[in-house]
Write an enzyme that holds these catalytic residues in place. Sequence first.
Site, short mmCIF file in Angstrom:
data_model
loop_
_atom_site.label_atom_id
_atom_site.label_comp_id
_atom_site.label_asym_id
_atom_site.label_seq_id
_atom_site.Cartn_x
_atom_site.Cartn_y
_atom_site.Cartn_z
CD GLU A 12 -8.21 -9.43 -3.92
OE1 GLU A 12 -7.05 -9.86 -3.68
OE2 GLU A 12 -9.06 -9.24 -3.03
CE LYS A 51 -3.68 -2.61 2.31
NZ LYS A 51 -4.48 -2.81 3.54
CG HIS A 103 -4.85 -6.64 -0.43
ND1 HIS A 103 -6.04 -6.89 0.21
CD2 HIS A 103 -4.86 -7.42 -1.54
CE1 HIS A 103 -6.74 -7.77 -0.51
NE2 HIS A 103 -6.05 -8.10 -1.57
CG PHE A 126 -13.50 0.80 7.19
CD1 PHE A 126 -12.98 0.15 6.08
CD2 PHE A 126 -14.29 0.06 8.07
CE1 PHE A 126 -13.22 -1.20 5.85
CE2 PHE A 126 -14.54 -1.30 7.84
CZ PHE A 126 -14.00 -1.92 6.73
NE ARG A 134 -2.07 -6.10 7.19
CZ ARG A 134 -3.18 -6.67 6.74
NH1 ARG A 134 -3.79 -7.61 7.45
NH2 ARG A 134 -3.69 -6.32 5.58
CG ASN A 187 -3.51 -2.92 7.00
OD1 ASN A 187 -3.34 -2.58 5.84
ND2 ASN A 187 -4.55 -3.62 7.41
CE1 TYR A 194 -9.19 -3.38 0.73
CE2 TYR A 194 -8.44 -1.38 -0.35
CZ TYR A 194 -8.19 -2.49 0.45
OH TYR A 194 -6.92 -2.70 0.96
P1 ABT Z 1 -6.71 -6.03 3.20
O1 ABT Z 1 -5.59 -6.98 2.90
O2 ABT Z 1 -6.32 -4.59 2.99
O3 ABT Z 1 -7.98 -6.41 2.49
O4 ABT Z 1 -6.93 -6.20 4.76
P2 ABT Z 1 -7.59 -7.45 5.49
O5 ABT Z 1 -8.16 -8.41 4.50
O6 ABT Z 1 -6.63 -7.97 6.50
O7 ABT Z 1 -8.76 -6.75 6.26
P3 ABT Z 1 -10.09 -6.15 5.70
B1 ABT Z 1 -11.26 -6.44 6.70
O8 ABT Z 1 -10.36 -6.64 4.31
O9 ABT Z 1 -9.79 -4.61 5.68
C1 ABT Z 1 -9.67 -3.88 4.48
C2 ABT Z 1 -9.02 -2.55 4.78
O10 ABT Z 1 -9.89 -1.80 5.58
C3 ABT Z 1 -9.19 -1.30 6.69
N1 ABT Z 1 -10.09 -1.33 7.82
C4 ABT Z 1 -10.73 -2.48 8.14
C5 ABT Z 1 -10.25 -0.18 8.58
O11 ABT Z 1 -9.65 0.85 8.27
N2 ABT Z 1 -11.07 -0.23 9.65
C6 ABT Z 1 -11.74 -1.38 10.02
O12 ABT Z 1 -12.48 -1.37 11.00
C7 ABT Z 1 -11.55 -2.57 9.22
C8 ABT Z 1 -12.28 -3.86 9.56
C9 ABT Z 1 -8.00 -2.17 6.87
C10 ABT Z 1 -7.70 -2.65 5.50
N3 ABT Z 1 -6.70 -1.84 4.84
N4 ABT Z 1 -6.18 -0.82 4.89
N5 ABT Z 1 -5.50 0.07 4.66
MG MG Z 2 -9.34 -7.97 2.87
#
Ligand code: ABT
Ligand code: MG
Length: 152
Positions: free
Chosen positions: A130, A13, A119, A61, A106, A116, A53
């Site tokens: 994807e 990212k 992805h 978010f 992470r 974070n 997404y």
């Molecule tokens: P990705 O690999 O980015 O998809 O992350 P992951 O699959 O581990 O987690 P998910 B649930 O898909 O999160 C997608 C992105 O959304 C952000 N996020 C998620 C928030 O900011 N707040 C939240 O409460 C949650 C659940 C984290 C992930 N990426 N970024 N940047």
């Molecule tokens: Mg995800």
Amino acid sequence: MSAQQERTFIALKPDAVQRNLVGEVIRRFEAKGFKLVGLKLVKPSVETAEEHYAEHKGKGFYKGLVDFITSGPVVAMVWQGKGVVASARKLIGATNPLTSEPGTIRGDLAVDVGRNVIHGSDSTDSAQREISLWFKEGEIADWTPVSNAWVY
Ligand code: ABT
Ligand code: MG
């Protein structure tokens, strides 16, 4: 595609690029034993980010997430190997870096859930979706080492 040749989509990212973590993360995937078959630096369009997404559309978010992922270049990659989808998720660690285990990407390198670093596809179905969203067919190259002639 056989289980040995499973593929996953990995994106570093904008925070990873800006914090100079690209090499560190790629190193971990290489060291684990997976094969890099696709790699490019791209500034994602809003359309690509929204599609990527789509499962989070409507969540609080979502807008911040799309804004963040389109804010700068991302390193988009395809990694190949046995069990790579699930294994990559293990290497990456839990979504919230504050609770990701030390030793994971992470867990070692991030603090904020919205920043974070990386992805990774969460299933083989997501991986297929994807990979075709981010890569054209000709941008992925499977390869086999020709010999050990370059190992000194
Ligand atoms: P990705 O690999 O980015 O998809 O992350 P992951 O699959 O581990 O987690 P998910 B649930 O898909 O999160 C997608 C992105 O959304 C952000 N996020 C998620 C928030 O900011 N707040 C939240 O409460 C949650 C659940 C984290 C992930 N990426 N970024 N940047
Ligand atoms: Mg995800």
